[in-house]
Write a protein that holds these residues in place. Structure first.
Motif, PDB file in Angstrom:
ATOM      1  N   ASN A 115       0.820  -1.210   0.000  1.00  0.00           N
ATOM      2  CA  ASN A 115       0.000   0.000   0.000  1.00  0.00           C
ATOM      3  C   ASN A 115       0.849   1.254   0.000  1.00  0.00           C
ATOM      4  N   ARG A 116       1.839   1.271   0.905  1.00  0.00           N
ATOM      5  CA  ARG A 116       2.646   2.479   1.013  1.00  0.00           C
ATOM      6  C   ARG A 116       3.905   2.411   0.146  1.00  0.00           C
ATOM      7  N   ARG A 117       4.119   1.242  -0.512  1.00  0.00           N
ATOM      8  CA  ARG A 117       5.285   1.062  -1.379  1.00  0.00           C
ATOM      9  C   ARG A 117       6.584   1.356  -0.660  1.00  0.00           C
ATOM     10  N   ARG A 118       6.698   0.782   0.499  1.00  0.00           N
ATOM     11  CA  ARG A 118       7.914   0.960   1.289  1.00  0.00           C
ATOM     12  C   ARG A 118       8.346  -0.377   1.886  1.00  0.00           C
ATOM     13  N   TRP A 119       9.621  -0.459   2.170  1.00  0.00           N
ATOM     14  CA  TRP A 119      10.138  -1.629   2.880  1.00  0.00           C
ATOM     15  C   TRP A 119      10.050  -1.350   4.375  1.00  0.00           C
ATOM     16  N   ILE A 120       9.455  -2.276   5.101  1.00  0.00           N
ATOM     17  CA  ILE A 120       9.315  -2.124   6.551  1.00  0.00           C
ATOM     18  C   ILE A 120      10.176  -3.167   7.240  1.00  0.00           C
ATOM     19  N   ARG A 121      10.960  -2.740   8.199  1.00  0.00           N
ATOM     20  CA  ARG A 121      11.855  -3.671   8.897  1.00  0.00           C
ATOM     21  C   ARG A 121      11.064  -4.640   9.770  1.00  0.00           C
ATOM     22  N   LEU A 122      11.444  -5.934   9.714  1.00  0.00           N
ATOM     23  CA  LEU A 122      10.813  -6.940  10.569  1.00  0.00           C
ATOM     24  C   LEU A 122      11.773  -7.324  11.681  1.00  0.00           C
ATOM     25  N   SER A 123      11.325  -7.333  12.909  1.00  0.00           N
ATOM     26  CA  SER A 123      12.246  -7.754  13.968  1.00  0.00           C
ATOM     27  C   SER A 123      12.025  -9.211  14.336  1.00  0.00           C
ATOM     28  N   ASN A 124      10.909  -9.754  13.841  1.00  0.00           N
ATOM     29  CA  ASN A 124      10.540 -11.104  14.242  1.00  0.00           C
ATOM     30  C   ASN A 124       9.886 -11.806  13.064  1.00  0.00           C
ATOM     31  N   LEU A 125      10.261 -13.057  12.811  1.00  0.00           N
ATOM     32  CA  LEU A 125       9.671 -13.761  11.682  1.00  0.00           C
ATOM     33  C   LEU A 125       8.461 -14.602  12.097  1.00  0.00           C
TER      34      LEU A 125
END
Lengths: 148, 368
Positions: free
Chosen positions: B276-286
């Motif tokens: 939606n926002r066309r951004r990469w979001i950091r994941l801290s947990n899988l």
């Protein structure tokens, strides 16, 4: 007041249970709905096995909440039986069509199989290797990577 | 006396539904004739499988070694079809192979089914003369779109990153030639993933592209923020260490930091693409996912937590290669990075130190 159902097992011993307990079995449920509620014969099941099945169904009527920690430990203890008993429980759960009990007993068998080689599984369950040499060769070619 | 081999088919089938790993099902199916009936009737359906690690081949040997994470064991299997060939794995279980005769195939390593693909000669490779046969294709992918009505009509697309300019081409089984995709204006491609029925590619500028092979279009969907912008803020980032992964319908980008020489110093960062926002979001947990990355393809599986395969972790194959003419010696190690603790450790088993152009790769086991 709850109805009582009488179940007669293979050697003639009679068990009296609440209707709610008997209804856990789809097979018995159909018989009760069909009107033969007085005395239901269960000829395929022996007395000790029927007693265990009834114990399971009673516990299930009391509470079937899967998040119940007591229920979980009841299940764990319930299947700590010798192999012939486990075998008979599976057949009884199948004949009486008690889904949860069949799932529990089949899961127990699956857990005994996990991580083992075919030879080890045969030893555990005292099963004879009845493949022909040609079949053995085919299995070895196709699948041996998985357990050798 | 309980005769377990005399259980009715329905019960044997029910027991098999409680087996999750293919290896357990195959051992179960090799016990006796009646227990094999489920396998023969093709009535067992594998869920997410923990991939095996397939090693390079030894010279003069037509068998390949596989390391099973599930059983923590190395096993061997005859695979003459892959002898002396460079291979790439895929989550559909197919390998793409290329030999020094420049013939390209799809190979199913456990069922030995082989399908011809168009030859390299149908690929126009700019400056191709400077490459060895084993370097023409950088990466290969197999995407499978299941057909709801007939499993034999699944749409299978094979896509490759090839040539020194890292271009994209694709084909389907039965095509007579590879079809190139015009990504030239975007530069070379690093990695490709198939998510939610769409093909995504990451180029060397960190731009995320969505590719429609049937109408031959390439579109930039990450113009607001490039992956390079994200990745370059991480220490010691470089091209080799960016992977695109499909995970339960999400598009993830995994960045590996190989700053130190010791395996314990390897670190990973994972970002998820917000469409939606066309951004990469950091994941801290899988969550309950486990990622496997390597030279070939990257895959994420869920729900695999067991004693030998941990969730919220990344299993990686890394290599130190020393190029010595005429062979390339490759020293390989396999490690696992724990997302929660941020620490990597090496898996202990004895891999080979083979001499070949074929690096170890993750392979998803399949039945039929």
């Amino acid at each position: 007041m709850s109805e009582k159902i009488v179940l007669t097992c293979s050697d003639g011993t009679e068990f009296v249970v609440d209707e709610a307990v008997a209804l856990q079995s789809q097979t018995l449920k159909h018989m009760i709905e069909d009107g033969c509620a007085d005395n239901i014969p269960v000829p395929n099941v022996t007395a000790p096995i029927l007693a265990k099945v009834i114990e399971y169904c009673k516990r299930h009527v009391a509470s079937a909440d899967p998040n119940d920690a007591d229920l979980k430990s009841f299940y764990e203890d319930f299947v700590k039986v010798d192999q012939p008993t486990l075998f008979d429980l599976i057949l009884a759960a199948n004949y009486l069509d008690i889904k949860n009990l069949l799932d529990l007993t089949c899961q127990t068998v699956a857990d005994m199989i996990k991580g083992k080689s075919p030879e080890e599984i045969r030893t555990i369950f005292n099963i004879k290797n009845d493949f022909t040499p040609e079949e053995e060769e085919q299995i070895r070619k196709d699948n041996a990577w998985a357990f050798e | 006396m309980a005769d377990w081999s005399r259980l009715p088919y329905d019960i044997i089938h029910k027991v098999s539904t409680h087996l999750i790993a293919i290896e357990d099902f195959l051992a179960f199916s090799a016990v006796c004739c009646s227990w094999r009936s489920v396998y023969l009737a093709k009535q067992w359906h594998p869920g997410c499988q923990i991939p095996l690690l397939m090693f390079s081949d030894y010279e003069n040997s037509s068998s390949r070694s596989f390391f099973s994470l599930y059983r923590n064991k190395v096993c061997n299997s005859e695979l003459p079809e892959a002898r002396s060939k460079r291979c790439w794995g895929s989550s559909s279980g197919w390998l793409v192979t290329i030999g020094n005769d420049l013939k390209i195939h799809l190979l199913s390593p456990f069922t030995h089914v082989s399908v011809s693909l168009p030859p390299k000669s149908s690929l126009r490779v700019h400056f191709g003369e400077i490459l060895d046969w084993c370097d023409i294709i950088e990466k290969a992918f197999v995407f499978r779109k299941p057909c709801t009505t007939d499993a034999n009509e699944d749409d299978m697309v094979v896509m490759i990153i090839y040539g020194p300019l890292k271009q994209l081409a694709f084909c389907r089984p039965g095509y007579s030639s590879w079809k190139s995709i015009k990504t030239a204006s975007y530069g070379g491609i690093i990695d490709v993933a198939y998510v939610r029925d769409q093909i995504f590619a990451l180029n060397i500028m960190g731009v995320l592209l969505v590719i429609d092979i049937d109408i031959q279009t390439v579109n930039n969907i990450s113009f607001q923020q490039s992956a390079m912008h994200v990745a370059s803020s991480l220490p010691h980032w470089d091209w080799d260490q960016l992977f695109l992964v499909e995970s339960s319908g999400n598009l993830w980008m995994v960045c590996q930091d190989r700053s130190g020489s010791r395996i314990e110093s390897v670190k990973f960062w994972v970002h998820s693409f917000d469409f939606n926002r066309r951004r990469w979001i950091r994941l801290s947990n899988l969550g309950n996912h486990t990622i496997f990355v390597g030279d070939s393809y990257s895959v994420s599986i869920s729900g695999a937590d067991c004693s030998n395969c941990k969730s919220n972790s990344i299993y990686f194959v890394d290599k130190k290669s020393e190029q010595r003419w005429p062979c390339r010696e490759v020293h390989v190690y396999v490690g696992v990075y724990n997302m929660a603790t941020g620490i990597s450790e090496q898996l202990s088993f004895s891999p080979d130190t083979p001499i070949s152009c074929s690096f170890p790769l993750w392979v998803t086991p399949t039945l039929h």
